[in-house]
Design a protein around this motif. Sequence first.
Motif, PDB file in Angstrom:
ATOM      1  N   GLU A  80     -26.250  43.697 -78.114  1.00 45.45           N
ATOM      2  CA  GLU A  80     -27.025  42.466 -78.363  1.00 45.45           C
ATOM      3  C   GLU A  80     -25.900  41.265 -78.824  1.00 45.45           C
ATOM      4  OE1 GLU A  80     -28.498  43.075 -82.805  1.00 45.45           O
ATOM      5  OE2 GLU A  80     -30.027  43.109 -81.188  1.00 45.45           O
ATOM      6  N   GLY A  81     -26.086  40.069 -78.435  1.00 44.70           N
ATOM      7  CA  GLY A  81     -25.209  39.019 -78.658  1.00 44.70           C
ATOM      8  C   GLY A  81     -25.633  38.044 -77.556  1.00 44.70           C
ATOM      9  N   ASP A  82     -24.650  37.531 -76.835  1.00 43.54           N
ATOM     10  CA  ASP A  82     -24.572  36.579 -75.877  1.00 43.54           C
ATOM     11  C   ASP A  82     -25.329  37.369 -74.474  1.00 43.54           C
ATOM     12  OD1 ASP A  82     -23.090  34.849 -77.209  1.00 43.54           O
ATOM     13  OD2 ASP A  82     -21.206  35.518 -76.423  1.00 43.54           O
ATOM     14  N   VAL A  83     -25.281  38.502 -74.521  1.00 39.71           N
ATOM     15  CA  VAL A  83     -25.777  39.112 -73.406  1.00 39.71           C
ATOM     16  C   VAL A  83     -26.625  40.575 -74.305  1.00 39.71           C
ATOM     17  CG1 VAL A  83     -25.922  40.649 -71.545  1.00 39.71           C
ATOM     18  CG2 VAL A  83     -24.360  38.537 -71.810  1.00 39.71           C
ATOM     19  N   ALA A  84     -27.859  40.885 -73.905  1.00 38.82           N
ATOM     20  CA  ALA A  84     -28.490  41.919 -74.561  1.00 38.82           C
ATOM     21  C   ALA A  84     -28.976  42.884 -73.471  1.00 38.82           C
ATOM     22  CB  ALA A  84     -29.895  41.618 -75.424  1.00 38.82           C
ATOM     23  N   GLY A  85     -28.799  44.208 -73.919  1.00 42.26           N
ATOM     24  CA  GLY A  85     -29.332  45.440 -73.129  1.00 42.26           C
ATOM     25  C   GLY A  85     -29.072  46.527 -73.559  1.00 42.26           C
ATOM     26  N   VAL A 132     -15.162  44.152 -70.220  1.00 46.46           N
ATOM     27  CA  VAL A 132     -16.177  42.945 -69.836  1.00 46.46           C
ATOM     28  C   VAL A 132     -15.903  41.900 -70.847  1.00 46.46           C
ATOM     29  CG1 VAL A 132     -18.484  42.288 -69.812  1.00 46.46           C
ATOM     30  CG2 VAL A 132     -17.662  44.340 -68.592  1.00 46.46           C
ATOM     31  N   VAL A 133     -15.707  42.522 -72.271  1.00 44.45           N
ATOM     32  CA  VAL A 133     -15.603  41.418 -73.543  1.00 44.45           C
ATOM     33  C   VAL A 133     -14.031  40.584 -73.236  1.00 44.45           C
ATOM     34  CG1 VAL A 133     -15.082  41.203 -75.834  1.00 44.45           C
ATOM     35  CG2 VAL A 133     -16.859  42.690 -74.886  1.00 44.45           C
ATOM     36  N   THR A 134     -13.180  41.431 -72.781  1.00 42.07           N
ATOM     37  CA  THR A 134     -11.827  40.616 -72.595  1.00 42.07           C
ATOM     38  C   THR A 134     -11.876  39.659 -71.349  1.00 42.07           C
ATOM     39  OG1 THR A 134     -10.757  42.663 -73.317  1.00 42.07           O
ATOM     40  CG2 THR A 134      -9.609  41.132 -72.150  1.00 42.07           C
ATOM     41  N   ALA A 135     -12.483  40.015 -70.433  1.00 44.61           N
ATOM     42  CA  ALA A 135     -12.445  39.102 -69.185  1.00 44.61           C
ATOM     43  C   ALA A 135     -13.532  38.041 -69.231  1.00 44.61           C
ATOM     44  CB  ALA A 135     -13.051  40.186 -67.773  1.00 44.61           C
ATOM     45  N   THR A 136     -14.559  37.989 -69.873  1.00 45.15           N
ATOM     46  CA  THR A 136     -15.693  36.975 -69.962  1.00 45.15           C
ATOM     47  C   THR A 136     -15.664  36.407 -71.441  1.00 45.15           C
ATOM     48  OG1 THR A 136     -17.320  38.589 -70.662  1.00 45.15           O
ATOM     49  CG2 THR A 136     -17.036  38.446 -68.363  1.00 45.15           C
ATOM     50  N   GLY A 137     -15.384  36.789 -72.400  1.00 44.07           N
ATOM     51  CA  GLY A 137     -15.408  36.381 -73.745  1.00 44.07           C
ATOM     52  C   GLY A 137     -16.648  36.322 -74.477  1.00 44.07           C
ATOM     53  N   VAL A 138     -17.464  37.333 -73.877  1.00 46.95           N
ATOM     54  CA  VAL A 138     -18.699  37.559 -74.445  1.00 46.95           C
ATOM     55  C   VAL A 138     -18.649  38.300 -75.841  1.00 46.95           C
ATOM     56  CG1 VAL A 138     -18.774  39.957 -73.333  1.00 46.95           C
ATOM     57  CG2 VAL A 138     -21.081  38.464 -73.759  1.00 46.95           C
ATOM     58  N   SER A 139     -19.759  37.875 -76.584  1.00 49.02           N
ATOM     59  CA  SER A 139     -19.511  38.188 -77.763  1.00 49.02           C
ATOM     60  C   SER A 139     -20.872  39.155 -78.110  1.00 49.02           C
ATOM     61  CB  SER A 139     -19.880  37.061 -78.809  1.00 49.02           C
ATOM     62  OG  SER A 139     -20.098  37.544 -80.174  1.00 49.02           O
ATOM     63  N   LEU A 140     -20.611  40.467 -78.497  1.00 50.79           N
ATOM     64  CA  LEU A 140     -21.522  41.677 -78.492  1.00 50.79           C
ATOM     65  C   LEU A 140     -21.271  42.429 -79.873  1.00 50.79           C
ATOM     66  CD1 LEU A 140     -20.936  42.985 -75.162  1.00 50.79           C
ATOM     67  CD2 LEU A 140     -22.846  41.537 -75.743  1.00 50.79           C
ATOM     68  N   SER A 141     -22.546  43.016 -80.151  1.00 46.48           N
ATOM     69  CA  SER A 141     -22.449  43.846 -81.291  1.00 46.48           C
ATOM     70  C   SER A 141     -23.187  45.274 -80.754  1.00 46.48           C
ATOM     71  CB  SER A 141     -23.089  43.571 -82.316  1.00 46.48           C
ATOM     72  OG  SER A 141     -24.618  43.121 -82.164  1.00 46.48           O
ATOM     73  N   TYR A 142     -22.807  46.396 -81.085  1.00 50.78           N
ATOM     74  CA  TYR A 142     -23.346  47.697 -80.309  1.00 50.78           C
ATOM     75  C   TYR A 142     -24.003  48.426 -81.120  1.00 50.78           C
ATOM     76  CZ  TYR A 142     -18.627  46.204 -78.544  1.00 50.78           C
ATOM     77  OH  TYR A 142     -17.581  45.457 -78.399  1.00 50.78           O
ATOM     78  N   SER A 145     -30.705  37.620 -69.770  1.00 46.13           N
ATOM     79  CA  SER A 145     -29.318  38.132 -70.337  1.00 46.13           C
ATOM     80  C   SER A 145     -28.790  38.398 -68.907  1.00 46.13           C
ATOM     81  CB  SER A 145     -29.551  39.678 -70.768  1.00 46.13           C
ATOM     82  OG  SER A 145     -30.079  39.522 -72.149  1.00 46.13           O
ATOM     83  N   LEU A 146     -29.314  39.006 -67.944  1.00 49.38           N
ATOM     84  CA  LEU A 146     -28.645  39.340 -66.543  1.00 49.38           C
ATOM     85  C   LEU A 146     -28.188  37.806 -65.976  1.00 49.38           C
ATOM     86  CD1 LEU A 146     -27.620  41.311 -64.715  1.00 49.38           C
ATOM     87  CD2 LEU A 146     -30.026  40.963 -63.459  1.00 49.38           C
ATOM     88  N   VAL A 147     -29.057  36.860 -66.103  1.00 44.47           N
ATOM     89  CA  VAL A 147     -28.632  35.400 -66.086  1.00 44.47           C
ATOM     90  C   VAL A 147     -27.383  34.955 -66.403  1.00 44.47           C
ATOM     91  CG1 VAL A 147     -29.113  32.999 -65.655  1.00 44.47           C
ATOM     92  CG2 VAL A 147     -30.908  34.890 -64.889  1.00 44.47           C
ATOM     93  N   GLN A 148     -27.491  35.201 -67.731  1.00 45.05           N
ATOM     94  CA  GLN A 148     -26.283  34.973 -68.759  1.00 45.05           C
ATOM     95  C   GLN A 148     -25.182  35.689 -68.420  1.00 45.05           C
ATOM     96  OE1 GLN A 148     -25.985  32.266 -70.680  1.00 45.05           O
ATOM     97  NE2 GLN A 148     -23.967  33.252 -71.867  1.00 45.05           N
ATOM     98  N   LEU A 149     -25.144  36.819 -68.018  1.00 44.54           N
ATOM     99  CA  LEU A 149     -24.032  37.736 -67.657  1.00 44.54           C
ATOM    100  C   LEU A 149     -23.367  37.100 -66.356  1.00 44.54           C
ATOM    101  CD1 LEU A 149     -22.131  40.056 -67.862  1.00 44.54           C
ATOM    102  CD2 LEU A 149     -23.775  41.320 -66.673  1.00 44.54           C
ATOM    103  N   ASN A 150     -24.088  36.577 -65.187  1.00 45.12           N
ATOM    104  CA  ASN A 150     -23.722  36.207 -64.255  1.00 45.12           C
ATOM    105  C   ASN A 150     -23.005  34.696 -64.322  1.00 45.12           C
ATOM    106  OD1 ASN A 150     -24.646  37.925 -62.479  1.00 45.12           O
ATOM    107  ND2 ASN A 150     -26.897  37.385 -62.545  1.00 45.12           N
ATOM    108  N   LYS A 151     -23.490  34.129 -65.380  1.00 46.51           N
ATOM    109  CA  LYS A 151     -22.845  32.825 -65.558  1.00 46.51           C
ATOM    110  C   LYS A 151     -21.498  33.116 -66.191  1.00 46.51           C
ATOM    111  CE  LYS A 151     -27.057  30.154 -66.552  1.00 46.51           C
ATOM    112  NZ  LYS A 151     -27.802  29.322 -67.400  1.00 46.51           N
ATOM    113  N   LEU A 152     -21.397  33.965 -67.064  1.00 48.46           N
ATOM    114  CA  LEU A 152     -20.023  34.326 -67.861  1.00 48.46           C
ATOM    115  C   LEU A 152     -19.050  34.809 -66.738  1.00 48.46           C
ATOM    116  CD1 LEU A 152     -21.459  35.953 -70.903  1.00 48.46           C
ATOM    117  CD2 LEU A 152     -20.064  33.933 -70.715  1.00 48.46           C
ATOM    118  N   LEU A 153     -19.287  35.722 -65.710  1.00 45.30           N
ATOM    119  CA  LEU A 153     -18.765  36.216 -64.589  1.00 45.30           C
ATOM    120  C   LEU A 153     -18.085  35.002 -63.724  1.00 45.30           C
ATOM    121  CD1 LEU A 153     -20.779  39.258 -63.558  1.00 45.30           C
ATOM    122  CD2 LEU A 153     -18.436  39.282 -64.751  1.00 45.30           C
ATOM    123  N   ALA A 154     -19.238  33.955 -63.660  1.00 45.39           N
ATOM    124  CA  ALA A 154     -18.936  32.880 -62.620  1.00 45.39           C
ATOM    125  C   ALA A 154     -17.716  32.030 -63.249  1.00 45.39           C
ATOM    126  CB  ALA A 154     -20.408  32.192 -62.250  1.00 45.39           C
TER     127      ALA A 154
END
Length: 199
Positions: free
Chosen positions: A71-76, A127-137, A185-194
Amino acid sequence: MTEMTQTNQFSRLHSICQVGLKQAESVLSGMVTQAITLTAGDISLIEVERLQETLSNRYAENISQVSMSFEGDVAGSLFVLFPPETTTVLINTLTKSVMRNYEMDVFRIGTITEVGNILLSGVIAAVVTATGVSLSYSTLDYDEISILVLSKQTREQRMLLGELMIQVESLEVSVMVMGAFESESLVQLNKLLAKGETS
């Protein structure tokens, strides 16, 4: 998201995952002192209602799964799905022995959990390195489960599926890597990838 945009994002995600798998290759090869090659197949998007049908077309009823929620910027959740025949061959190859069924039970959980942990950790780190997404697992979870039960227990709405080929010397086996996301979350992941694609 248009079909063209989706194709671009899947292509970028595939490239990112392959970077993570290269790291996982190095760790696994060092553990077993054998050359291991990991190759990610194409990534596809399906609705959760089609999960049972999709997996049943590839695998028998029961599978071993290693999963991790985040969970975090993207959850799943992320899963690595090991069909029984792959589990047996993989453990025998990595341990360089042919085990009887009762011996296999002792090694299955530990070996498959460790392999799944290395694969998922490599992909998530990339994924974290490439997108800068903040996650906790969450902690890693191992289960032996039917495809029907897995399909019913999955709460997220949309699934990303990708086949992963594991080659150990001359042997090649296949597992499935699955990402389960709520639609937002999938929409947010797509934005980060873009964003990463244009930065």
